[in-house]
Each structure stands twice: as structure tokens, then as C-alpha cells.
Design a protein around this motif. Structure first.
Motif, PDB file in Angstrom:
ATOM      1  N   GLY A   1     -21.819 -38.949  22.915  1.00  0.00           N
ATOM      2  CA  GLY A   1     -20.410 -38.970  22.538  1.00  0.00           C
ATOM      3  C   GLY A   1     -20.248 -38.963  21.037  1.00  0.00           C
ATOM      4  O   GLY A   1     -19.510 -38.156  20.464  1.00  0.00           O
TER       5      GLY A   1
ATOM      6  N   CYS B   1     -19.795 -43.537  30.858  1.00  0.00           N
ATOM      7  CA  CYS B   1     -20.193 -44.249  29.644  1.00  0.00           C
ATOM      8  C   CYS B   1     -19.835 -45.727  29.696  1.00  0.00           C
ATOM      9  O   CYS B   1     -20.452 -46.520  29.010  1.00  0.00           O
ATOM     10  CB  CYS B   1     -19.522 -43.617  28.416  1.00  0.00           C
ATOM     11  SG  CYS B   1     -20.198 -42.019  28.020  1.00  0.00           S
TER      12      CYS B   1
ATOM     13  N   ILE C   1     -10.739 -39.759  26.453  1.00  0.00           N
ATOM     14  CA  ILE C   1     -12.136 -39.392  26.738  1.00  0.00           C
ATOM     15  C   ILE C   1     -12.998 -39.695  25.526  1.00  0.00           C
ATOM     16  O   ILE C   1     -14.069 -40.295  25.632  1.00  0.00           O
ATOM     17  CB  ILE C   1     -12.231 -37.890  27.119  1.00  0.00           C
ATOM     18  CG1 ILE C   1     -11.559 -37.647  28.469  1.00  0.00           C
ATOM     19  CG2 ILE C   1     -13.683 -37.444  27.178  1.00  0.00           C
ATOM     20  CD1 ILE C   1     -11.419 -36.189  28.835  1.00  0.00           C
TER      21      ILE C   1
ATOM     22  N   ILE D   1     -16.342 -42.132  25.311  1.00  0.00           N
ATOM     23  CA  ILE D   1     -17.706 -41.627  25.115  1.00  0.00           C
ATOM     24  C   ILE D   1     -18.311 -42.076  23.785  1.00  0.00           C
ATOM     25  O   ILE D   1     -19.522 -42.063  23.636  1.00  0.00           O
ATOM     26  CB  ILE D   1     -17.799 -40.079  25.253  1.00  0.00           C
ATOM     27  CG1 ILE D   1     -16.993 -39.369  24.175  1.00  0.00           C
ATOM     28  CG2 ILE D   1     -17.388 -39.625  26.635  1.00  0.00           C
ATOM     29  CD1 ILE D   1     -17.116 -37.846  24.242  1.00  0.00           C
TER      30      ILE D   1
ATOM     31  N   SER E   1     -16.846 -39.492  30.920  1.00  0.00           N
ATOM     32  CA  SER E   1     -16.418 -40.595  30.067  1.00  0.00           C
ATOM     33  C   SER E   1     -16.444 -41.910  30.840  1.00  0.00           C
ATOM     34  O   SER E   1     -16.771 -42.956  30.279  1.00  0.00           O
ATOM     35  CB  SER E   1     -15.035 -40.313  29.491  1.00  0.00           C
ATOM     36  OG  SER E   1     -14.126 -40.064  30.526  1.00  0.00           O
TER      37      SER E   1
END
Lengths: 295, 313
Positions: free
Chosen positions: B187, A27, B122, B126, A24
């Protein structure tokens, strides 16, 4: 699920948390790096010393970018496009979704019209013929070229009509008993019930209009008419230094160079999406689940 | 039960209780949208006649010369056309496979996270790249992948390797496309799988534990079968997009040194039509793409209908 406290499970949990947290961060780290560059002085950037935090903090890149008339003009074009385009999207989507959500016995031609609309999602005339039509309808260099060709996001029509079908029929029948026609039913009963889907579609339309760049590039002959993302393309992707401004303009600010100003514009170009993101996140999950569950 | 006002206006059949009230608003509502669809979506379909003409903008549709299939013959003989078609398939198939396998894996792993705030954080991170345009992401990638000054190559050099020209080396460019597309979209793609996971009946897991099934066996026998309909649906629907390898991304990342492996049908049509103003040739390629694409979408929808009971509306 049931908890499992074995040694191997603990190891799995540790690996799993680490992997997903790293993933994450991956990203957003590139965005953070560019943001840090935009607030750093050009010498530090050129020396490759900027990581995820600004070095030798300065806002000169932003001061330069925000004085560029091309940049500000392109923001105005984008705002105009949002102001006209998003309400028009919502209105047209609603007006199509309501009749198409009716059953065939209520609206006999429903299936034909539904295919008429959905077919445009499956088959298209291609780039050049569409361009010719936009040209022939005299939209080139007009704000309407950015609005009318894409005024009907078919996917959103499908999303909304599936939601409408899930609204209990009794509500509509009760309204008809009281003398309400279709217009009243749509605007006084269906729309108030559809607020979450509307928020989803509206936010998606906003992000779509904000991010659109290709139509601006092919339908606008004059760079003055470029929306923001199209203009940013000339700076960020083509790296056209003549558009960036005269050399003199750059010399006024000792702390900037093309890299820091590009970084500043990348960040400014994504800022509204980042600001809208919490709202987006609240709604898009619902929207996607709604779209996939048929009424 | 019939509305009193309607009964006086209309002659009634018993089955037409619903048509008591006026139906014209339903048609009126469709008109504005239908007009726009006709002009900007159906009219361009007629423009496909250009593919069979030597179209000159000054002469228009009616006076341009008809050339039959000459444009298609010309395209078939273009030296790079098969390479471009191959690139399109190669890039988009890799994207479809990676873009499905990886999000399924991430959804399964996310599902194992028990601390809700961690899970939600998270997810927040994402999903983000999905909402940024390829202009913004392209700008970021061009900056960080630059061979001379980008941070990625600084790191590579710090480990003693030679810098890699990610966006200028034709051998690796397709993989840069696949990885960066995965970075943007994985994601967001997990959402649909996570939704499928939460709809699995928790009693199944409890029963499995009672029967002594390990975590892996639970995933294999309960979780994956529970996700199968969604997996099949996404896979079949993505078949319809196989000819679109991602114009927005490729157009903003490619350059002439990677045309050999990175040029796709859509970018070729753009350069031919808009840059070189060869309307007829570009339209012919576009027609080819639209027809094949339509067939693929029709196949994928009927497969999705058959195997996942999917209907558009």
C-alpha cells in the motif's frame, strides 16, 4: 479521463471496486481479528469461535496487562525515549539540513559535508563494531543508547535540505539586508515556512522511536530497561511465560489465557500508531512527494 | 547591493556580496551532528579491523592477535554459508519484484476509481500496515498462522484440507516472508506511483480518446510511459538493498526449523556476534556484506542518475 459507459467497462468497474475493497479489507482484517480476541473470554478463544467480533465480551485481558509492572515500566522507557529522542532528532536534522542546503558559493565546503553525511547512509560499520562503540561510550543500559546512535536520520536530513532549497532565495537575501545572520534566518524564516515538512519528519521520528525494538534488545542487559516493543517481543514472539507473570497472577482472572493477553498487548502496542495515523496520513504523502521533487 | 554594516568590516571582492555576513554559524550548526556521526557511524567503520583479528574483548583492539584472512577462510568453509547467501538473494529478489509489480498494478487500478471517498478509504486502509512494527505484525501473524489454533488454518480445515505450518515448514517459509512483506508494504509503495500518475498531462488522454484509443491502449501508450521514470528509479534504488532481505521481519518470524531456507546474512551475523559472542567472525561477515552492499548501492545510484536523472541532494 473520459467516461466510457460500454458494457465491458461497467464489468471492469465492478471487478475493480470489488478487488480493491477486498484487498484493503485484507490489510486490516488480521488486526481486527486479534482485537476481537483480546476482548473475548479465553474459553471462546480456545474453542476457535472468535472471528471479527468479540464473543463473551470481557476486558479481563486488559485489566491483567495493565497491572503488570513490566508492561507499564516498558511504556515509561518508551515515553522517555520519545520525549528526548524526537526533539533531538528534529534539532539535529534542522541544524544539518540548513548549511547543507546552501549553494557552494555561499558555503564552500557544502559538497564535502553533504557526502560526509550521506556516506553514513551508504556504508555502515555493521552490527558488532557499532555495538562495541555503544559499549565503549558507556551507553549500555542507558536511555541514551536508544537515542544517540540513531540521532541523525540521514534520509530526513536529505528531505529537509531539499525542501530548504526550494525556499526562494529572495527571502533570505532580504533578511540579510536587514541584518539577520544565519541563525535568525534559519529559526525565523526557514522554520516557519517548513511546518508541513517538520510535521512529517516529527511524526516519522515518533513512529520510528515507538516501533524500535532491536536497539533495546542488544543495548539493554536488564529487562527492566526494555522499551515497550522490545518487551513485547519477549511476550509475543518468544512467548516467554516466565516474563508473562506468575501462575497465580493469571489465576486471578478466569477469563484470560496467554493468547488473549498477547492479543491485548499487540493491540495496546499498536494503539498510539493507530491514534496518530490520521495525522500521519495527512502529512506523509506530502512529505514523500516533497522528497522526490528536487528544488 | 551590499549591507552597510558588512562593508565596513570586510575587504570586498565584487563576487563576494553573499559572504557579507558571518559564515561561522554554518560550521557551528554542523558540529553537533558531525560529532555524533563520527562517533556512531565512522568510528564503527574502524571496528572492521576486528575482522582481521582474533578479537578478545579482554585484550581490546591493540592486543588481540592478528590473523590475516583466517576469519574469512573459516567463514567460506562454514557448511551453511552459501545457503545463507543464496537465501538472502532469493528472498530479497522475490520481495523486490513482487514489491514493485503489485503496487504498480494497484496504483493503476486505484487510478480507475472515480468515487473519491472510496478511493481515499481504500488508500487509508492499505497504507496502515506500513506503520506497525514487525513485533506487532509478527505477533499477529504467529497468532493467525498457528497450525493448531490460528484462524487461517481453521479456514483451511473447514474446506477439508490439512493444516499448514506456515512458519515451521522450510519449504514454504520464504514465500510466507515474501507475501507478508508485500502485505505490509504494498500500500505504502503505491504512493509514489500514484504521484507519478497524477502528474501525467490529462490532455494526452483526451487526444487519445479523440483518436479512438481504448482504455487498455491508453494505459499502454500513455500511463505506463508516464510512469516509466519512477519505475526505473525505484527498481535501480532497490538494487542497493538486495543484501538486506529484511532483518526485522525474518528475525521475528523465523525459528530453528526454517533456518535452512529462512536464515539470511543479517540473522546469521546476529546469532554469531550477539548470541555466540564470536565478534571477529560476525564482523568479517558484516564487512563482506557492507562492502558488497556499498558497491551495489554505488552502482544503483549511478544507474538511477543516468536513467532517471536522480540525485540524492
Amino acid at each position: 479521463m473520459v467516461h466510457d459507459s460500454s458494457w465491458s467497462n461497467k464489468l471492469f468497474q465492478v471487478c475493480n471496486y470489488s478487488f480493491l475493497i477486498l484487498l484493503s479489507l485484507l490489510c486490516v482484517v488480521p488486526l481486527v481479528h486479534v482485537l476481537a480476541m483480546s476482548f473475548s473470554s479465553s474459553t471462546e478463544v480456545e474453542a476457535g469461535l472468535v472471528g471479527l467480533w468479540p464473543v463473551d465480551f470481557t476486558t479481563d485481558a486488559y485489566a491483567f496487562v495493565l497491572r503488570k509492572s513490566e508492561f507499564l515500566d516498558s511504556i515509561l522507557v518508551t515515553l522517555e525515549r520519545l520525549a528526548i529522542g524526537v526533539p533531538l532528532n528534529l534539532l539535529l536534522v534542522t541544524l544539518l539540513a540548513y548549511p547543507l542546503s546552501k549553494e557552494v558559493k555561499v558555503f564552500p565546503l557544502r559538497t564535502y559535508f553533504a557526502w560526509f553525511v550521506v556516506f553514513t547512509m551508504l556504508f555502515n560499520g555493521g552490527l558488532i563494531p557499532t555495538y562495541m562503540v555503544v559499549k565503549e561510550t558507556k551507553l549500555l543500559d542507558s536511555i541514551w543508547s536508544l537515542i544517540l546512535p540513531g540521532a541523525i536520520p540521514v534520509f530526513h536530513v536529505v528531505l529537509l535540505l531539499n525542501f530548504f532549497r526550494g525556499i526562494p532565495k529572495e527571502l533570505e537575501e532580504a533578511a540579510h539586508m536587514d541584518g539577520a545572520g544565519h541563525w535568525v534566518t534559519l529559526f525565523r524564516i526557514y522554520l516557519p515556512l517548513s511546518a508541513p515538512v517538520f510535521a512529517t519528519i516529527g511524526l516519522f521520528a515518533m513512529v520510528g522511536h515507538w516501533n524500535a525494538w532491536f536497539d533495546g534488545m542488544i543495548y539493554m542487559n536488564h529487562p527492566d530497561h526494555y522499551p515497550l516493543q522490545t518487551y513485547l517481543r519477549t511476550i509475543i514472539i518468544d512467548q516467554d511465560l516466565t516474563v508473562l507473570g506468575a501462575e497465580d497472577a493469571i489465576r486471578q482472572f478466569e477469563n484470560i489465557n496467554p493468547r488473549t493477553t498477547r492479543a491485548a498487548q499487540v493491540f495496546l502496542g499498536s494503539l498510539p500508531v493507530l491514534l496518530a495515523y490520521p495525522f500521519l496520513q495527512k502529512y506523509f504523502m506530502k512529505g514523500i512527494v516533497l522528497g522526490s521533487v528536487k528544488g | 547591493m551590499k549591507p552597510a554594516s558588512g562593508a565596513s568590516r570586510m575587504t570586498l571582492r565584487p563576487s563576494s556580496a553573499r559572504s557579507m555576513y558571518a559564515q561561522w554559524p554554518l560550521y557551528a550548526m554542523i558540529v553537533p551532528g558531525a560529532i555524533l556521526l563520527i562517533i556512531y557511524h565512522y568510528l564503527p567503520m574502524l571496528g572492521f579491523v576486528m575482522a582481521f583479528q582474533n578479537f578478545k574483548p579482554t585484550l581490546g583492539f591493540f592486543d588481540s592477535k592478528w590473523v590475516g584472512l583466517d576469519n574469512f577462510v573459516y567463514i567460506m568453509n562454514l557448511p551453511n554459508i552459501y545457503q545463507v547467501i543464496w537465501n538472502t538473494f532469493y528472498i530479497s529478489i522475490m520481495k523486490v519484484v513482487a514489491g514493485q509489480v503489485f503496487p504498480i498494478l494497484v496504483a493503476l487500478l486505484l487510478n480507475e476509481i472515480r468515487i473519491n471517498i472510496v478511493k481515499r478509504s481504500i488508500q487509508t486502509l492499505i497504507y496502515l500496515p506500513h506503520f506497525l512494527s514487525w513485533i506487532i505484525l509478527g505477533g499477529i501473524l504467529i497468532e493467525i498462522l498457528s497450525p493448531s489454533r490460528g484462524i487461517v488454518n481453521q479456514i483451511i480445515q473447514a474446506f477439508g484440507y490439512n493444516p499448514v505450518f506456515f512458519l515451521g515448514n522450510a519449504d514454504i517459509f520464504p514465500y510466507v516472508l515474501v507475501v507478508s512483506d508485500l502485505w505490509k508494504e504494498f500500500g505504502f509503495s503505491t504512493i509514489v506511483y500514484l504521484a507519478a500518475l497524477t502528474s501525467i498531462n490529462p490532455h494526452l488522454y483526451e487526444a487519445a480518446v479523440v483518436d479512438g484509443a481504448s482504455r487498455m491502449r491508453q494505459i499502454w501508450h500513455i500511463t505506463l510511459p508516464g510512469m516509466t521514470p519512477v519505475i526505473v528509479l525505484v527498481a535501480t534504488l532497490s538494487l542497493g538493498n538486495i543484501l538486506s532481505a529484511g532483518f526485522d521481519q525474518v528475525f521475528n518470524l523465523y525459528n530453528s526449523s526454517v533456518y535452512e531456507t529462512g536464515d539470511i546474512i543479517d540473522t546469521l551475523v546476529y546469532r554469531m556476534g550477539i548470541e555466540q559472542v564470536k565478534y571477529s567472525l560476525a564482523t568479517a561477515i558484516g564487512l563482506f556484506k557492507s562492502v558488497i552492499g556499498f558497491l551495489l548501492i554505488a552502482i544503483s545510484y549511478s544507474l538511477a542518475y543516468r536513467f532517471a536523472n536522480y540525485r540524492i541532494f
